[in-house]
Design an enzyme around this catalytic site. Structure first.
Site, PDB file in Angstrom:
ATOM      1  N   ARG A  67       0.845  -1.202   0.000  1.00  0.00           N
ATOM      2  CA  ARG A  67       0.000   0.000   0.000  1.00  0.00           C
ATOM      3  C   ARG A  67       0.887   1.260   0.000  1.00  0.00           C
ATOM      4  O   ARG A  67       0.557   2.249  -0.654  1.00  0.00           O
ATOM      5  CB  ARG A  67      -0.916  -0.013   1.229  1.00  0.00           C
ATOM      6  CG  ARG A  67      -2.073   0.931   1.042  1.00  0.00           C
ATOM      7  CD  ARG A  67      -3.147   0.802   2.100  1.00  0.00           C
ATOM      8  NE  ARG A  67      -4.157   1.792   1.798  1.00  0.00           N
ATOM      9  CZ  ARG A  67      -5.271   1.554   1.077  1.00  0.00           C
ATOM     10  NH1 ARG A  67      -5.499   0.340   0.630  1.00  0.00           N
ATOM     11  NH2 ARG A  67      -6.141   2.514   0.818  1.00  0.00           N
ATOM     12  N   ILE A  94      -8.490   5.315   0.756  1.00  0.00           N
ATOM     13  CA  ILE A  94      -7.907   6.151   1.816  1.00  0.00           C
ATOM     14  C   ILE A  94      -6.446   6.385   1.453  1.00  0.00           C
ATOM     15  O   ILE A  94      -5.684   5.425   1.325  1.00  0.00           O
ATOM     16  CB  ILE A  94      -7.985   5.428   3.188  1.00  0.00           C
ATOM     17  CG1 ILE A  94      -9.448   5.042   3.483  1.00  0.00           C
ATOM     18  CG2 ILE A  94      -7.415   6.298   4.300  1.00  0.00           C
ATOM     19  CD1 ILE A  94     -10.377   6.204   3.642  1.00  0.00           C
ATOM     20  N   ASN A 109     -12.353  16.600   0.076  1.00  0.00           N
ATOM     21  CA  ASN A 109     -13.199  15.454  -0.253  1.00  0.00           C
ATOM     22  C   ASN A 109     -14.655  15.858  -0.097  1.00  0.00           C
ATOM     23  O   ASN A 109     -14.988  16.774   0.650  1.00  0.00           O
ATOM     24  CB  ASN A 109     -12.875  14.299   0.715  1.00  0.00           C
ATOM     25  CG  ASN A 109     -13.758  13.081   0.474  1.00  0.00           C
ATOM     26  OD1 ASN A 109     -13.894  12.622  -0.656  1.00  0.00           O
ATOM     27  ND2 ASN A 109     -14.361  12.578   1.553  1.00  0.00           N
ATOM     28  N   THR A 110     -15.525  15.175  -0.816  1.00  0.00           N
ATOM     29  CA  THR A 110     -16.949  15.378  -0.634  1.00  0.00           C
ATOM     30  C   THR A 110     -17.538  14.069  -0.127  1.00  0.00           C
ATOM     31  O   THR A 110     -17.181  12.988  -0.591  1.00  0.00           O
ATOM     32  CB  THR A 110     -17.633  15.827  -1.948  1.00  0.00           C
ATOM     33  OG1 THR A 110     -19.040  15.915  -1.710  1.00  0.00           O
ATOM     34  CG2 THR A 110     -17.369  14.886  -3.102  1.00  0.00           C
ATOM     35  N   HIS A 111     -18.398  14.199   0.905  1.00  0.00           N
ATOM     36  CA  HIS A 111     -18.947  12.996   1.563  1.00  0.00           C
ATOM     37  C   HIS A 111     -20.462  13.125   1.645  1.00  0.00           C
ATOM     38  O   HIS A 111     -20.969  14.187   2.036  1.00  0.00           O
ATOM     39  CB  HIS A 111     -18.339  12.863   2.971  1.00  0.00           C
ATOM     40  CG  HIS A 111     -18.829  11.669   3.718  1.00  0.00           C
ATOM     41  ND1 HIS A 111     -18.411  10.390   3.422  1.00  0.00           N
ATOM     42  CD2 HIS A 111     -19.722  11.564   4.732  1.00  0.00           C
ATOM     43  CE1 HIS A 111     -19.032   9.546   4.235  1.00  0.00           C
ATOM     44  NE2 HIS A 111     -19.831  10.224   5.039  1.00  0.00           N
ATOM     45  N   ASP A 143      -7.785  14.792   6.267  1.00  0.00           N
ATOM     46  CA  ASP A 143      -6.638  14.674   7.194  1.00  0.00           C
ATOM     47  C   ASP A 143      -6.336  13.180   7.340  1.00  0.00           C
ATOM     48  O   ASP A 143      -6.791  12.375   6.530  1.00  0.00           O
ATOM     49  CB  ASP A 143      -6.941  15.376   8.542  1.00  0.00           C
ATOM     50  CG  ASP A 143      -8.071  14.702   9.317  1.00  0.00           C
ATOM     51  OD1 ASP A 143      -8.479  15.263  10.339  1.00  0.00           O
ATOM     52  OD2 ASP A 143      -8.536  13.614   8.893  1.00  0.00           O
ATOM     53  N   GLY A 145      -7.437  10.995   9.178  1.00  0.00           N
ATOM     54  CA  GLY A 145      -8.542  10.112   9.597  1.00  0.00           C
ATOM     55  C   GLY A 145      -9.413   9.763   8.395  1.00  0.00           C
ATOM     56  O   GLY A 145      -9.086  10.108   7.259  1.00  0.00           O
ATOM     57  N   ASP A 147     -12.695  10.750   6.746  1.00  0.00           N
ATOM     58  CA  ASP A 147     -13.774  11.759   6.716  1.00  0.00           C
ATOM     59  C   ASP A 147     -13.785  12.599   7.989  1.00  0.00           C
ATOM     60  O   ASP A 147     -14.849  12.965   8.504  1.00  0.00           O
ATOM     61  CB  ASP A 147     -15.131  11.055   6.533  1.00  0.00           C
ATOM     62  CG  ASP A 147     -15.184  10.283   5.225  1.00  0.00           C
ATOM     63  OD1 ASP A 147     -15.826   9.217   5.200  1.00  0.00           O
ATOM     64  OD2 ASP A 147     -14.565  10.734   4.248  1.00  0.00           O
TER      65      ASP A 147
HETATM   66  C1  GRF Z   1     -20.622  10.978  -4.125  1.00  0.00           C
HETATM   67  O1  GRF Z   1     -21.882  11.075  -3.493  1.00  0.00           O
HETATM   68  C2  GRF Z   1     -19.538  11.039  -3.085  1.00  0.00           C
HETATM   69  O2  GRF Z   1     -19.851  11.855  -1.977  1.00  0.00           O
HETATM   70  C3  GRF Z   1     -19.469   9.613  -2.639  1.00  0.00           C
HETATM   71  O3  GRF Z   1     -19.606   8.846  -3.822  1.00  0.00           O
HETATM   72  C4  GRF Z   1     -20.392   9.611  -4.736  1.00  0.00           C
HETATM   73  C5  GRF Z   1     -19.590   9.713  -5.998  1.00  0.00           C
HETATM   74  O4  GRF Z   1     -20.472  10.057  -7.023  1.00  0.00           O
HETATM   75  N1  GRF Z   1     -18.194   9.346  -1.995  1.00  0.00           N
HETATM   76  P1  GRF Z   1     -19.861  10.483  -8.467  1.00  0.00           P
HETATM   77  O5  GRF Z   1     -18.801   9.444  -8.830  1.00  0.00           O
HETATM   78  O6  GRF Z   1     -19.278  11.859  -8.316  1.00  0.00           O
HETATM   79  O7  GRF Z   1     -21.062  10.461  -9.370  1.00  0.00           O
END
Ligand code: GRF
Length: 205
Positions: A67, A94, A109-111, A143, A145, A147
């Site tokens: 990894r 990760i 990142n978007t969660h 960071d 961790g 999310d």
């Molecule tokens: C998004 O909702 C993201 O937050 C999550 O996986 C989804 C990815 O969607 N981790 P896409 O590949 O951008 O359509």
């Protein structure tokens, strides 16, 4: 600002960023996408980049003996594009300490949940299972961790009765509609205005 976007799937968040640059122009938006990276082949996210004429690269875990080797390879592949900001848009790995040492503080990142609730790979399902009445999405700095980094922006999505009947598919789609706008806005603000991270607080002038 030079953006590198990392994807692992359909890439609709990536598409929203590509569209924002195309519609507003890189100068007005404040950023251009200089490359798209993935941890796997043949995903729609890579096709979206290719259609937009954006260079792509793939860094597969299985191509590396450890990894740590993968972490190093990913770091070098991203660094080759000299990014100011790295965006994980549905990137389902990760990253390791080498990547964070290089890009920490400029890696977001978007969660699909309201962090710190429901981190990890099943945020939508976990929120539903918990019986929440609202959930949403979070754009945050990455960071060491999972999310857990400083929060940049959040958006709220109501949960309805019907959402308990389809395993969260409709709910995740409604979240993604909010998420795409949240991410495009956050990236543009970070790119145009600069920012400061103080502890857990993110200050964007
Ligand atoms: C998004 O909702 C993201 O937050 C999550 O996986 C989804 C990815 O969607 N981790 P896409 O590949 O951008 O359509």
């Amino acid at each position: 600002a030079r953006l590198v976007v990392l994807v692992s799937g359909s890439g609709t968040n990536l598409q929203a960023l590509l569209d924002a640059v195309a519609e507003r122009g890189a100068d007005a938006y404040g950023a251009e996408i200089v490359a798209v990276g993935a941890d796997r082949d043949s995903i729609t996210g890579l096709e979206r980049a290719e259609r937009a004429g954006v260079p792509t690269f793939v860094c597969r875990l299985r191509d590396h003996s450890t990894r740590a080797e993968w972490d190093r390879a990913l770091t070098e592949a991203v660094a080759a594009h000299r990014p100011d900001l790295v965006v994980s848009a549905g990137f389902m790995k990760i990253v390791g300490p080498e990547f964070l040492a290089r890009f920490g503080g400029r890696f977001i990142n978007t969660h699909p949940a309201l962090l710190p609730s429901f981190p990890g790979a099943h945020g939508v399902r976990d929120a539903l299972a918990h019986g929440v009445k609202v959930t949403g999405c979070t754009v945050h700095f990455v960071d060491d961790g999972v999310d857990t980094g400083p929060i940049i922006a959040q958006g709220v999505v109501e949960v309805g009765e019907a959402d308990h009947e389809d395993g969260g598919a409709a709910l995740h789609e409604r979240i993604k509609q909010v998420e795409r706008r949240l991410l495009v806005d956050a990236v543009g603000r970070l790119a145009r205005g600069g920012y400061r991270i103080e502890g857990r607080r993110v200050h964007i002038p």
